[in-house]
Design an enzyme around this catalytic site. Structure first.
Site, PDB file in Angstrom:
ATOM      1  N   CYS A 144      -0.398   4.159   2.091  1.00 61.85           N
ATOM      2  CA  CYS A 144      -0.243   3.996   3.541  1.00 61.85           C
ATOM      3  C   CYS A 144       1.209   4.242   3.957  1.00 61.85           C
ATOM      4  O   CYS A 144       1.462   4.841   4.995  1.00 61.85           O
ATOM      5  CB  CYS A 144      -0.629   2.583   3.979  1.00 61.85           C
ATOM      6  SG  CYS A 144      -2.091   1.914   3.194  1.00 61.85           S
ATOM      7  N   ASP A 145       2.156   3.747   3.162  1.00 61.41           N
ATOM      8  CA  ASP A 145       3.541   3.671   3.632  1.00 61.41           C
ATOM      9  C   ASP A 145       4.550   4.514   2.841  1.00 61.41           C
ATOM     10  O   ASP A 145       5.710   4.596   3.243  1.00 61.41           O
ATOM     11  CB  ASP A 145       4.008   2.201   3.607  1.00 61.41           C
ATOM     12  CG  ASP A 145       3.143   1.318   4.494  1.00 61.41           C
ATOM     13  OD1 ASP A 145       2.662   1.820   5.533  1.00 61.41           O
ATOM     14  OD2 ASP A 145       2.924   0.148   4.159  1.00 61.41           O
ATOM     15  N   CYS A 151       0.842  -1.209   0.000  1.00 61.59           N
ATOM     16  CA  CYS A 151       0.000   0.000   0.000  1.00 61.59           C
ATOM     17  C   CYS A 151       0.870   1.250   0.000  1.00 61.59           C
ATOM     18  O   CYS A 151       1.365   1.685   1.043  1.00 61.59           O
ATOM     19  CB  CYS A 151      -0.928  -0.003   1.210  1.00 61.59           C
ATOM     20  SG  CYS A 151      -1.978   1.456   1.295  1.00 61.59           S
TER      21      CYS A 151
END
Ligand code: FAD
Ligand code: NAP
Length: 313
Positions: A139-140, A136
């Site tokens: 997300c990261d 992701c």
């Protein structure tokens, strides 16, 4: 505290399919209960711009899903933050057990559990998950400011993730097992114009390397798919974007599946092999897997559930 809730229509999943089913189910006066699952809003909450949702030239995925949730609630669906851990479709009313301890019984069920990211299955991928290996980018990606990273895959997700990661990374290597991308032309065009992205064709990931204390990625080993030659690439992050598999674990032993686990539905319908159980969205769609097609199937499922329930009365 455990309790039992009965509903005419239980919707499992809160992606575009589930929320749309909620809107139509509410308007049919079925007073649906919708259980959101571990990812409220579904897959689109893991991306940034969505450019193919009709009516919005560009909308952020998480914003779109919050709007869908509000729309579903406003129409009358009861949206519950719970995860279904067990589902019994052997007799009516159908029974679903929630992680919260609540038991849900339902006269009809719409399955809209979508899909989840696939992994390569390497031991070292597993070892560094959350410590340099991710599926992701939204997300990261932020953790890789000024670092070199790699993305594995050749579809829309891989190309979008590679493009997004150039906001943070100094260089992104897109590693694909062929020399032709599956992604849409508009995305390939953007990729080709981005100086920070370097494609590496005919290669597959064979190992993630790094340190144990602290746990962290330092590089990868990739193998040429034609010659078998192994090369090492230094990088701090590995983003695996090799597609998604249907989230069918609640029903795999109860419903007919095909094409790698997608729920079989009747032609031109969302009806499954069990009367009163309908499946919509990525859980059943091995072909298109888009937000708008998932929403369309959510609409179909609610209309079909309404018809099914009317016939029972
Ligand atoms: P999902 O969105 O997968 O949602 C599934 C829902 O089921 C989740 O809410 C989850 O919590 C719930 N659930 C699962 N198991 C349980 C359980 N046991 N109990 C209760 N609930 C459960 N499509 C586009 O059209 N345009 C795009 O720009 C686009 N970008 C994308 C970017 C990325 C990074 C990804 C991964 C996908 C993208 N897609 C895009 C595809 C799109 O997100 C999917 O086609 C769509 O979200 C599928 O909707 P769905 O409702 O079937 O399921
Ligand atoms: P996908 O289209 O299935 O592509 C997966 C990619 O990963 C393919 O290029 C595939 O290679 C590669 N791959 C698969 N298994 C592999 C393995 N074991 N090792 C190495 N490479 C592997 O998946 P996706 O990109 O996640 O997209 C899923 C769906 O969501 C699609 O329908 C897509 O259109 C949709 N989506 C849409 C958007 C958008 O509209 N903007 C954005 C993201 C996703 P091959 O090509 O060789 O098979």
């Amino acid at each position: 505290m455990s309790d039992t809730r009965h509903t005419k229509l239980l919707i499992i999943g809160s992606g575009p399919a589930g929320y749309t089913a909620g809107i139509y189910g509410s308007r049919a006066m079925l007073e649906p209960i919708l259980v959101q699952g571990i990812e409220p809003g579904g897959q689109l909450t893991t991306t940034t711009e969505v450019e193919n949702w009709p009516g919005d030239t560009e909308v952020q995925g998480p914003d779109l899903m919050l709007r869908m949730e509000a729309h579903t609630k406003a129409m009358g669906t009861e949206v519950i933050g719970d995860i279904i851990t067990d589902l019994d479709l052997s007799k009516r009313p159908f029974t679903a057990i929630g992680d919260s301890g609540t038991t849900y019984t339902a006269d009809a069920v719409i399955l809209a559990t979508g899909a989840r990211a696939k992994w390569l299955g390497l031991d070292t991928e597993e070892k560094f998950k959350g410590f340099g290996v991710s599926a992701c980018a939204t997300c990261d990606g932020f953790f890789y400011k000024g670092q070199e990273i790699v993305v594995i895959g050749g579809g829309n997700t891989a190309v979008e993730e590679a493009l997004f990661l150039t906001n943070f990374a100094s260089k992104v290597t897109l590693i694909h097992r062929r020399d032709e991308l599956r992604a849409e032309k508009i995305l390939i065009d953007r990729l080709e114009k981005n100086d920070k992205i370097e494609p590496l064709w005919f290669h597959e990931l064979v190992e993630v390397t790094g340190t144990d204390m602290p746990l962290g990625v330092e590089g990868i080993k990739v193998k040429h798919t034609k010659t078998g030659a192994v090369t090492e690439i230094a990088c701090k992050g590995v983003f695996v974007a090799i597609g998604h598999a249907p989230a069918n674990e609640l029903v795999i032993d109860q419903l007919e599946t095909h094409m790698g686990g997608y729920i079989v539905t009747k032609p031109d319908s969302t009806a499954t092999s069990i009367p009163g159980v309908f499946a919509a969205g990525d859980l059943t769609d091995h072909l298109y897997r888009q937000a708008v097609t998932s929403a369309g199937m959510g609409c179909m499922a609610a209309l079909e559930a309404e018809r099914f329930l009317a016939e029972q009365e």
